[in-house]
Design a protein around this motif. Sequence first.
Motif, short mmCIF file in Angstrom:
data_model
loop_
_atom_site.label_atom_id
_atom_site.label_comp_id
_atom_site.label_asym_id
_atom_site.label_seq_id
_atom_site.Cartn_x
_atom_site.Cartn_y
_atom_site.Cartn_z
N PRO A 36 0.79 -1.24 0.00
CA PRO A 36 0.00 0.00 0.00
C PRO A 36 0.82 1.28 0.00
O PRO A 36 0.31 2.33 -0.39
N VAL A 37 2.07 1.22 0.44
CA VAL A 37 2.93 2.40 0.41
C VAL A 37 4.30 2.02 -0.13
O VAL A 37 4.94 1.09 0.37
N ILE A 38 4.73 2.73 -1.17
CA ILE A 38 6.09 2.61 -1.69
C ILE A 38 6.63 4.03 -1.74
O ILE A 38 6.14 4.87 -2.49
N GLN A 39 7.61 4.32 -0.91
CA GLN A 39 8.19 5.66 -0.85
C GLN A 39 9.70 5.53 -0.91
O GLN A 39 10.35 5.20 0.07
N LYS A 40 10.23 5.73 -2.12
CA LYS A 40 11.66 5.53 -2.36
C LYS A 40 12.04 4.10 -2.00
O LYS A 40 11.51 3.16 -2.58
N VAL A 57 8.98 0.77 2.33
CA VAL A 57 7.75 0.13 1.87
C VAL A 57 6.88 -0.26 3.06
O VAL A 57 7.39 -0.76 4.07
N MET A 58 5.58 -0.01 2.94
CA MET A 58 4.63 -0.50 3.93
C MET A 58 3.91 -1.71 3.34
O MET A 58 3.39 -1.64 2.23
N LEU A 59 3.89 -2.79 4.08
CA LEU A 59 3.24 -4.02 3.63
C LEU A 59 1.76 -3.98 3.96
O LEU A 59 1.27 -3.08 4.65
N SER A 60 1.03 -4.99 3.49
CA SER A 60 -0.41 -5.03 3.69
C SER A 60 -0.79 -5.11 5.17
O SER A 60 -1.88 -4.70 5.56
N ASP A 61 0.10 -5.65 6.01
CA ASP A 61 -0.18 -5.70 7.45
C ASP A 61 0.26 -4.42 8.15
O ASP A 61 0.25 -4.34 9.38
N GLN A 62 0.66 -3.40 7.37
CA GLN A 62 1.07 -2.07 7.82
C GLN A 62 2.43 -2.06 8.52
O GLN A 62 2.81 -1.05 9.13
N SER A 63 3.18 -3.14 8.43
CA SER A 63 4.55 -3.11 8.89
C SER A 63 5.40 -2.38 7.86
O SER A 63 5.08 -2.34 6.67
N ILE A 64 6.48 -1.73 8.33
CA ILE A 64 7.33 -0.92 7.47
C ILE A 64 8.69 -1.58 7.33
O ILE A 64 9.32 -1.93 8.34
N VAL A 65 9.14 -1.76 6.10
CA VAL A 65 10.41 -2.44 5.83
C VAL A 65 11.19 -1.67 4.78
O VAL A 65 10.63 -0.83 4.05
#
Length: 631
Positions: free
Chosen positions: A586-590, A593-601
Amino acid sequence: MKKENFPVRMGILSSVLTAVALSGCITLLALWLQPNALRTILSVFRGSPLLIVLNALPVGLLVVLFAFLFQNVFYSAALVNLVVCGLSIANRIKIEVRDEPVFPRDLTLLKEVGSAMGSYDIRFPVSAIAVVIGSCILLLVLGIFLRCKPFFPNSAGRRWAVRLGGAAASLAILVGLIFTVYASKSLYDSFPVSNAYYVPSVFNELGFPYCFTHHFTTYTVDKPAGFVRSEAEDWDSGETVPGQKPPVHVVMVMNEAFSDLTDDSAFTYTAENDPLPNLHALRSDPNCISGHVVVPGFAGGTANTEFDVLTGMQTNALSASTTSAFRAVNRNLDSLYRIFDADAYQTSFFHPGDSWFYNRENVYRFLGAEKIEFAEDMENLEYKGRWVTDDYMAGQIEQTFENAVSNGKFLFNYTTTIQNHMSYTADKYGADSDYSPVQTSATLSDVAQTLLSVYIKGARDADTMLGRLRDYFSASSEPVVLVFWGDHLPYLGDNQLAYKELGMDLTPEENGSASFLRSYETPYVIWANDAAAQALDWEKSITAAALPKDGTISACYLGATVLELTGRAAESPWFQYLTDLRRELPVIQKETVMLSDQSIVRADALSADQTALIAKLRNWSYYKLKYKDVG
């Protein structure tokens, strides 16, 4: 003179001096050909003599390069004169027709240039063209009678070695300067100009040869690793499905610097003095989806957010260096406009600013907008300070909506507002303006207090615009979906001054954390009036969209989400892909990345399949920007 004295052989020193003189003449002619008067440019040069060198040096190196190859400085000058002055004439025509200068990237778009020429009423500067052609002929004639003495006259092999070696050395020096001196943004920005944001004016004042050479390294679009054009063509030619739901009006409002920063715990507003009552009310409306979009830039970059939302591409993925997405657009592109246009919608773009800013006038034609209006096209403008009010723009949207309905058309409108644009100084709305004190538990400096109080005054007006549009469309029997969001967070002092004094955890520099993403988050609402909710089976549509729990998505997904909710995502393989990608990432910023479970990696921690999805996004985007033919 006797016949055997012709042609005259010029010595090395004479040839060098002639090359310098001719380079200066070609540079002056190129400057004379520009839309503004030569004396205006020369007056700028008197204040900044370095500009003389920066304009003449590329011309001189090209003259030397071809002088080595031709062994004739006049033949060389004729060719360089034709090319440089030809580009200068093209620059003049392009500025007059499209209010945009010629950039080096235009050299790769000859096909598009040829097809576009028929779309404009072009007045060719016949006398200027005659001067250029006449000067080229004169140089060719001089070249017949005045020639350079060859190096190593008794050795043809050595002569060719000197020719090729000298030409290669000249080219190497020119290329080296392009990627060092001419690429320097700090040098380019150091010269005073009347309006640094108006690119044609900068070209006119700093000189076409210098500006053209500088832009070899700007607005770049990097070719992704592993890009295969035929593969991207296959993706783009995938199956399409007609819209699955009844048509509804779609109104999208990107409000300048709109944010919900006053929701932070540092603020102590109550229901009675809430700066954003309409946003908060809509969030609890059953016909509303709300969350945050992660936009390309922090405290700036309005047009980049427009690009991401309307095209589904990502500004931050176009180049390893900072770029302006709209400056990278030079051909017709797929966009939301083309989807709605294909369904016979009336489409429009409104912005109460200058048409030349960010090159919007041209870009929105490339995106397919039917009607494009800027401040100069609007009547009876209403201002607060120097900016057109949000309330005025709400009226423009309402009038356009009524016109579409009376014409039996459905409306797709995208409006970019301007009222709450920086700077947030005490005189923003006039010397006598009053600002409500900021309600916060933090101890603020006078500077931060001013920045916040002026900004929040504008945020209140933005929220009032949202409420006005909600009430207006609530009263309509026409089905309407309203989308409202901010383009970026406000600029509140150098080094995030006010944010730091408030204790807000923002980190614009990438570190793979939530604070990094928060630096780019602005609120959005997607709201359907009762007629649209019924037509679209809104509750079911919301469930099927499967947005993240907190509604946080990258800006590049916002347009695709609107298409999905209104039953149109499958009309385009590209937007359908974005719809599917958003569910996974759902989020790709440079590189965060935020995954579907809203964890950020970090991107390097993704699975192979997830990495391939991002690669497909970037490869497909590159194909669309560089190769796809869009009618």
